[in-house]
Design a protein around this motif. Sequence first.
Motif, mmCIF file in Angstrom:
data_model
loop_
_atom_site.group_PDB
_atom_site.id
_atom_site.type_symbol
_atom_site.label_atom_id
_atom_site.label_comp_id
_atom_site.label_asym_id
_atom_site.label_seq_id
_atom_site.Cartn_x
_atom_site.Cartn_y
_atom_site.Cartn_z
ATOM 1 N N SER A 63 33.832 -45.031 9.162
ATOM 2 C CA SER A 63 32.558 -45.739 8.989
ATOM 3 C C SER A 63 32.794 -47.237 8.873
ATOM 4 O O SER A 63 33.814 -47.664 8.351
ATOM 5 C CB SER A 63 31.879 -45.298 7.696
ATOM 6 O OG SER A 63 31.607 -43.933 7.736
ATOM 7 N N GLN A 77 24.573 -43.561 12.236
ATOM 8 C CA GLN A 77 25.894 -43.285 12.814
ATOM 9 C C GLN A 77 26.976 -43.232 11.745
ATOM 10 O O GLN A 77 28.144 -42.996 12.029
ATOM 11 C CB GLN A 77 26.226 -44.267 13.928
ATOM 12 C CG GLN A 77 26.611 -45.641 13.459
ATOM 13 C CD GLN A 77 26.868 -46.587 14.642
ATOM 14 O OE1 GLN A 77 26.336 -46.386 15.725
ATOM 15 N NE2 GLN A 77 27.664 -47.609 14.415
ATOM 16 N N GLY A 78 26.574 -43.429 10.485
ATOM 17 C CA GLY A 78 27.522 -43.247 9.389
ATOM 18 C C GLY A 78 28.108 -44.541 8.851
ATOM 19 O O GLY A 78 29.169 -44.535 8.235
ATOM 20 N N ASP A 79 27.422 -45.642 9.067
ATOM 21 C CA ASP A 79 27.863 -46.897 8.464
ATOM 22 C C ASP A 79 27.300 -47.014 7.046
ATOM 23 O O ASP A 79 26.312 -46.370 6.708
ATOM 24 C CB ASP A 79 27.384 -48.101 9.283
ATOM 25 C CG ASP A 79 28.088 -48.175 10.641
ATOM 26 O OD1 ASP A 79 29.091 -47.463 10.820
ATOM 27 O OD2 ASP A 79 27.611 -48.926 11.504
ATOM 28 N N HIS A 118 35.710 -40.186 9.830
ATOM 29 C CA HIS A 118 34.388 -39.807 10.297
ATOM 30 C C HIS A 118 34.112 -38.316 10.070
ATOM 31 O O HIS A 118 35.029 -37.493 10.098
ATOM 32 C CB HIS A 118 34.263 -40.147 11.790
ATOM 33 C CG HIS A 118 32.844 -40.181 12.242
ATOM 34 N ND1 HIS A 118 32.209 -39.076 12.765
ATOM 35 C CD2 HIS A 118 31.924 -41.157 12.202
ATOM 36 C CE1 HIS A 118 30.966 -39.388 13.046
ATOM 37 N NE2 HIS A 118 30.751 -40.648 12.708
ATOM 38 N N VAL A 168 23.648 -45.446 1.931
ATOM 39 C CA VAL A 168 24.530 -44.620 2.763
ATOM 40 C C VAL A 168 24.071 -43.165 2.757
ATOM 41 O O VAL A 168 23.545 -42.685 1.763
ATOM 42 C CB VAL A 168 26.010 -44.771 2.285
ATOM 43 C CG1 VAL A 168 26.152 -44.482 0.809
ATOM 44 C CG2 VAL A 168 26.972 -43.917 3.085
ATOM 45 N N HIS A 214 27.261 -37.465 4.976
ATOM 46 C CA HIS A 214 27.887 -37.739 6.271
ATOM 47 C C HIS A 214 29.174 -38.559 6.092
ATOM 48 O O HIS A 214 30.198 -38.274 6.706
ATOM 49 C CB HIS A 214 26.865 -38.529 7.108
ATOM 50 C CG HIS A 214 27.248 -38.752 8.532
ATOM 51 N ND1 HIS A 214 26.348 -39.145 9.479
ATOM 52 C CD2 HIS A 214 28.433 -38.660 9.179
ATOM 53 C CE1 HIS A 214 26.958 -39.268 10.647
ATOM 54 N NE2 HIS A 214 28.217 -38.991 10.487
ATOM 55 N N VAL A 215 29.073 -39.548 5.217
ATOM 56 C CA VAL A 215 30.179 -40.487 5.046
ATOM 57 C C VAL A 215 31.104 -39.996 3.931
ATOM 58 O O VAL A 215 30.683 -39.851 2.781
ATOM 59 C CB VAL A 215 29.632 -41.893 4.691
ATOM 60 C CG1 VAL A 215 30.770 -42.852 4.417
ATOM 61 C CG2 VAL A 215 28.745 -42.408 5.821
#
Length: 291
Positions: free
Chosen positions: A2, A30-32, A172, A244, A248-249
């Motif tokens: 990320s 997108q997982g940032d 990721h 966040v 996911h992250v």
Amino acid sequence: MSAIVNLPITDWQQFFSAEFQDQAIRALEQGDVLVFPNLSFEMSESEKQFLSPTIIGKSKNVSFDINTNTLQGSSVDESATVLLQQMMHRYAILSKGLMHHLFPKYQQDLIQSRTSYRPLEIAGRTTSWRKDDTRLHVDSFPATPVQDKRILRVFTNVNPVGKPRSWRVGEHFEKVAQRFLPNIAGPAWGVRGFLHSVGLTKSLRSAYDHYMLRMHDSMKADLEYQATVDHLAYDFPAGSTWIVFTDHVSHAAMAGQFMFEQTFYLPVTAMHDELQAPQRILERMTQKVLI
Ligand SMILES: O=C(O)CCC(=O)C(=O)O
Ligand SMILES: [Fe+2]
């Protein structure tokens, strides 16, 4: 891995251009990790009495539910309880406002859950391995299934002496899943009904919840993984806020004291691009519909 994306937001009630909103939602999904280095939560002089680990009982944080206006976990006396509750309520309202302004696409569907205030130092705290958030993990709650929803959280470091909240961000989601999923058996028949009927879960644990919980546990239990996996160390400064998708992250909190956190749930179908949801990724990898 990320990315940590810095955004120059300084006001909880700021308005954003459509282009800014579009970039923010893409990065988030997108997982940032979206960080606002100069977005702080101001505590009044009288609220500063809560900058002490002694205000909680046996729990690790104070928890507030804006939907029922209930406070849990504090050990302060009755007059201070009202003040504490008002402070938590204010954080809940500000974080909800920020979500609405930044992600208008989510607004209709976003479900506001618990607000927490975390006055304990993380480094050196002793807990069971399963509850040990200094180990990299994706969020999944044993008693609270999410079913078809995402876990989206807002955090604010309110440390009064400038101490950062030190996190690690791991590889990721897809890589995490590639590593752990092959060793996770599917849910056994009848278990979800049993867990719910005896009160161990608040609702039925879906197949997706099952896989996420096993991934959470497998990650934390694997000390070699913890010691060797690629990660990025990041210090969230005192006076900063970040958002966040913690389902996911992959993340771990290594050190820091005094933080607010607001949890939201978002139905996968409300995302801009639902193919980026962990549920969709796991469905693709298992070739099953995980409900
Ligand atoms: O307390 C923190 O900084 C984060 C802990 C954590 O893993 C979480 O809240 O999901
Ligand atoms: Fe977590």
